[in-house]
Write an enzyme that holds these catalytic residues in place. Structure first.
Site, mmCIF file in Angstrom:
data_model
loop_
_atom_site.group_PDB
_atom_site.id
_atom_site.type_symbol
_atom_site.label_atom_id
_atom_site.label_comp_id
_atom_site.label_asym_id
_atom_site.label_seq_id
_atom_site.Cartn_x
_atom_site.Cartn_y
_atom_site.Cartn_z
ATOM 1 N N ARG A 54 0.848 -1.188 0.000
ATOM 2 C CA ARG A 54 0.000 0.000 0.000
ATOM 3 C C ARG A 54 0.886 1.241 0.000
ATOM 4 O O ARG A 54 1.306 1.752 1.045
ATOM 5 C CB ARG A 54 -0.925 -0.023 1.216
ATOM 6 C CG ARG A 54 -2.057 -1.042 1.117
ATOM 7 C CD ARG A 54 -3.043 -0.698 -0.012
ATOM 8 N NE ARG A 54 -3.675 0.577 0.212
ATOM 9 C CZ ARG A 54 -4.885 0.732 0.752
ATOM 10 N NH1 ARG A 54 -5.597 -0.323 1.110
ATOM 11 N NH2 ARG A 54 -5.399 1.933 0.912
ATOM 12 N N SER A 264 -15.730 -16.549 21.169
ATOM 13 C CA SER A 264 -16.047 -17.973 21.278
ATOM 14 C C SER A 264 -14.801 -18.835 21.100
ATOM 15 O O SER A 264 -13.972 -18.595 20.217
ATOM 16 C CB SER A 264 -17.091 -18.376 20.243
ATOM 17 O OG SER A 264 -17.326 -19.768 20.293
ATOM 18 N N LYS A 313 -31.277 -18.533 21.218
ATOM 19 C CA LYS A 313 -31.661 -19.930 21.452
ATOM 20 C C LYS A 313 -33.162 -20.167 21.306
ATOM 21 O O LYS A 313 -33.585 -21.211 20.797
ATOM 22 C CB LYS A 313 -31.184 -20.369 22.842
ATOM 23 C CG LYS A 313 -29.670 -20.379 22.982
ATOM 24 C CD LYS A 313 -29.216 -20.962 24.302
ATOM 25 C CE LYS A 313 -27.691 -21.010 24.352
ATOM 26 N NZ LYS A 313 -27.194 -21.755 25.515
ATOM 27 N N ASP A 350 -27.772 -27.894 26.901
ATOM 28 C CA ASP A 350 -27.492 -27.032 28.053
ATOM 29 C C ASP A 350 -27.920 -27.720 29.346
ATOM 30 O O ASP A 350 -27.220 -27.676 30.361
ATOM 31 C CB ASP A 350 -28.258 -25.705 27.938
ATOM 32 C CG ASP A 350 -27.677 -24.772 26.893
ATOM 33 O OD1 ASP A 350 -26.492 -24.933 26.552
ATOM 34 O OD2 ASP A 350 -28.401 -23.885 26.422
ATOM 35 N N ASN A 408 -34.827 -12.623 37.848
ATOM 36 C CA ASN A 408 -34.597 -12.002 36.540
ATOM 37 C C ASN A 408 -34.820 -10.503 36.651
ATOM 38 O O ASN A 408 -35.585 -10.043 37.511
ATOM 39 C CB ASN A 408 -35.546 -12.602 35.496
ATOM 40 C CG ASN A 408 -35.106 -12.315 34.079
ATOM 41 O OD1 ASN A 408 -34.040 -12.755 33.659
ATOM 42 N ND2 ASN A 408 -35.909 -11.572 33.338
ATOM 43 N N ARG A 413 -40.945 -11.998 33.294
ATOM 44 C CA ARG A 413 -40.313 -13.154 32.655
ATOM 45 C C ARG A 413 -39.936 -14.204 33.689
ATOM 46 O O ARG A 413 -40.046 -15.411 33.445
ATOM 47 C CB ARG A 413 -39.073 -12.731 31.865
ATOM 48 C CG ARG A 413 -39.396 -12.002 30.573
ATOM 49 C CD ARG A 413 -38.251 -12.109 29.585
ATOM 50 N NE ARG A 413 -38.132 -13.457 29.054
ATOM 51 C CZ ARG A 413 -37.114 -13.860 28.289
ATOM 52 N NH1 ARG A 413 -36.144 -13.030 27.963
ATOM 53 N NH2 ARG A 413 -37.056 -15.102 27.846
ATOM 54 N N MET A 450 -19.370 -11.568 31.526
ATOM 55 C CA MET A 450 -18.657 -12.086 30.359
ATOM 56 C C MET A 450 -17.733 -11.014 29.781
ATOM 57 O O MET A 450 -18.018 -9.823 29.877
ATOM 58 C CB MET A 450 -19.671 -12.526 29.300
ATOM 59 C CG MET A 450 -19.062 -13.180 28.081
ATOM 60 S SD MET A 450 -20.319 -13.918 26.980
ATOM 61 C CE MET A 450 -21.096 -12.449 26.312
ATOM 62 N N GLY A 496 -18.263 -22.224 34.120
ATOM 63 C CA GLY A 496 -19.010 -22.488 32.902
ATOM 64 C C GLY A 496 -18.269 -23.383 31.932
ATOM 65 O O GLY A 496 -18.878 -24.048 31.088
#
Length: 528
Positions: A54, A264, A313, A350, A408, A413, A450, A496
């Site tokens: 470049r 991941s 999911k 799961d 929650n 929910r 996370m 986990g």
């Protein structure tokens, strides 16, 4: 460019297609000639086929002297690009001088030059009398705003061909991962050498899968973050993580559907496992915003299956043709396999993976294997989260005889899920002072904590002293703040990663039809 009537979605098949092996091109974007020479040699050492130099990145540039040195010192074929600002580059000088430099590169022995569509016809006409036989002109068009319709892409390719280009290059921007399908279609049906790339994270799979669909080259950088266009992988990842040299027309595609998916571990796991057994497949990250639109678009039988993560999911569950009993009970799937008849079969591992990991944690806590039935029986089992993983945990713990509490952020929910499993609902905020008894079990089924938000936790540390065991479905980082504070509070912890490893056993068998190499899976995931 014309496409046949069957040219809808990505229902295209590529078996039997013969294409030139896709090259890996390393962009050299250094600011000095000395550093460019170093990087060109590093590209050769790292396995590149070609380097794109470049010229517009250089701070100081003496064309006659510097071009000679770069061509002489390069161990690889050279592609020279001198991108102007009006096409997304850095050059803002005289246009005639810019074209003179590209002509000079040709005369001095460059293998390729890249010239923009806007000026291509005039430029190519100007070199016809002196163009070397083995020299190739790439004519490029860049759209940094979107990926045009299939019809418009076909017209664009035809327009580029009409300039006299030896190689067509189109680079577009992905607003959605389904945009990539249109570029794949153009690659498959093109009758001329073509580079088709889709920029940004949502276009990432285009850079990995172009050997499957017939792309002339892809770009791989020497270092992460030092790119010439958004979304370029490193050459190291192309070769070692994605097994780029093994990808061909018959390669099956698997991947992880979610948002986010960048952290991941699954591509590293499955691509290593596929390579070890000679299974012709690639596993890729799939940054999906709308799962229904994605699954409608990528409907080909050589798209073999998917892992499914947050937040999709439940949406993918609704799309499946068939689901297993646990998926039906929880309304969520975490992996999908496309059968030979084209039907999508959804599974929920799961539940088994998390509950078995928690039971093993309780077994080690009490160091007593004489208990009849599950150690969860009669325990107060608090689940944080009412999404797909939360449903699986609640369902699995209920099946083992536990008493269920759902916490929650949205109480409605929580109440909905609690009613389904005959449990109690509380707001997430209420957990701070929730203490009906000692020795409870806590399971976090949310992404709180996370990466990159590693300082977050769903529950204050002082509330953790009432729990005998804490499980966190988050596996990156391995030791979340929740787990660290639970351990400091005297609770046993189950990372986990344990759930993740057990999920991988079943997914591998579903994808490949082969027995899972359990020890190897555990070793790979523990090391990443």
């Amino acid at each position: 460019m014309e496409f046949g009537p069957a040219f809808s979605g990505l229902g295209i098949r590529t078996e039997g297609t013969t294409k030139t092996s896709t090259l890996i091109c390393v962009p050299i974007v250094s600011e000095s000639i000395d550093k460019m020479i170093v990087d060109v040699k590093r590209a050769g050492e790292n396995g590149a086929d070609i380097v794109e130099i470049r010229l517009d990145a250089l701070k100081i540039f003496n064309p006659h002297e510097d071009l000679k040195i770069l061509i002489k010192e390069s161990p690889l074929p050279t592609l020279f690009t001198y991108r102007p600002k009006w096409e997304g580059g850095q050059y803002d000088g005289d246009e005639n001088q810019r074209r003179d430099v590209l002509r000079l590169a040709m005369k001095l022995g460059a293998d390729y030059i890249d010239v923009e569509l806007q000026v291509a016809r005039e430029f190519i006409d100007s070199i016809q009398q002196e163009k070397p036989n083995n020299f190739k002109v790439i004519v490029s068009s860049h759209n940094y705003k979107k990926t045009p319709s299939l019809e418009d892409l076909g017209s664009l390719v035809a327009k580029i061909q009409a300039t006299g280009a030896d190689i067509v290059k189109i680079a577009t921007a992905a607003l959605d991962i389904t945009d990539v399908a249109r570029v794949f279609q153009v690659l498959v049906y093109s009758q001329v050498p073509i580079i088709g790339l889709v920029m940004n994270d949502r276009g990432f799979i285009c850079r990995l899968l172009c050997p499957k669909y017939g792309g002339y080259l892809t770009f791989g950088t020497l270092e992460e973050g030092i790119v010439s266009a958004p979304g370029q992988p490193t050459i190291k990842d192309l070769l070692n993580l994605y097994n780029f040299r093994q990808i061909g027309p018959d390669t099956k595609v698997f991947g992880i559907i979610g948002n986010p998916v960048g952290n991941s571990k699954l591509p590293a796991l499955y691509n290593e496992l596929f390579k070890a057994v000679g299974f012709d497949a690639i596993y890729v990250p799939l940054l999906v915003d709308d799962p229904t639109k994605f699954l409608d678009t990528y409907s080909s039988s050589d798209i073999g299956g998917f892992s499914v993560t947050i937040p999709h999911k439940e949406a993918v569950f609704k799309y499946c043709d068939e689901v297993d009993p646990v998926a039906r009970a929880t309304g969520a799937v975490n992996f999908v396999v496309r059968r030979s008849d084209g039907k999508l079969c959804g599974y929920n591992t799961d539940c088994y993976a998390a509950i078995s990991a928690i039971e093993d944690g309780l077994l080690s806590l009490h160091n007593d294997s004489s208990t009849v039935g599950s150690r969860l029986a009669g325990k107060l089992f608090v689940v944080i989260g009412a999404g797909g993983v939360g449903k699986a945990l609640a369902y699995g713990a209920k099946q083992k005889g536990a008493r269920i509490v759902i916490a929650n952020r949205s109480y409605d929910r929580a109440r909905e899920l609690a009613d389904c499993v005959g449990g109690q609902a509380v707001s997430l905020a209420a957990l701070e002072n929730f203490h009906p008894e000692d020795g409870m079990i806590l399971a976090n089924a949310t992404p709180i904590g996370m990466q990159p938000k590693v300082d977050e936790t769903p529950i204050p540390k002082h509330a953790l002293r009432y729990y005998s065991l804490v499980f966190d479905a988050v596996y990156k980082p391995r030791m979340t703040r929740l787990l660290r504070e639970a351990e400091e509070s005297g609770a046993a912890i189950v990372p986990g990663l344990e759930m993740f490893i057990r999920q991988a056993y079943e997914q591998y068998e579903g994808f490949t039809g082969l027995p899972a190499p359990k020890e190897r899976i555990r070793k790979i995931l523990a090391a990443n």
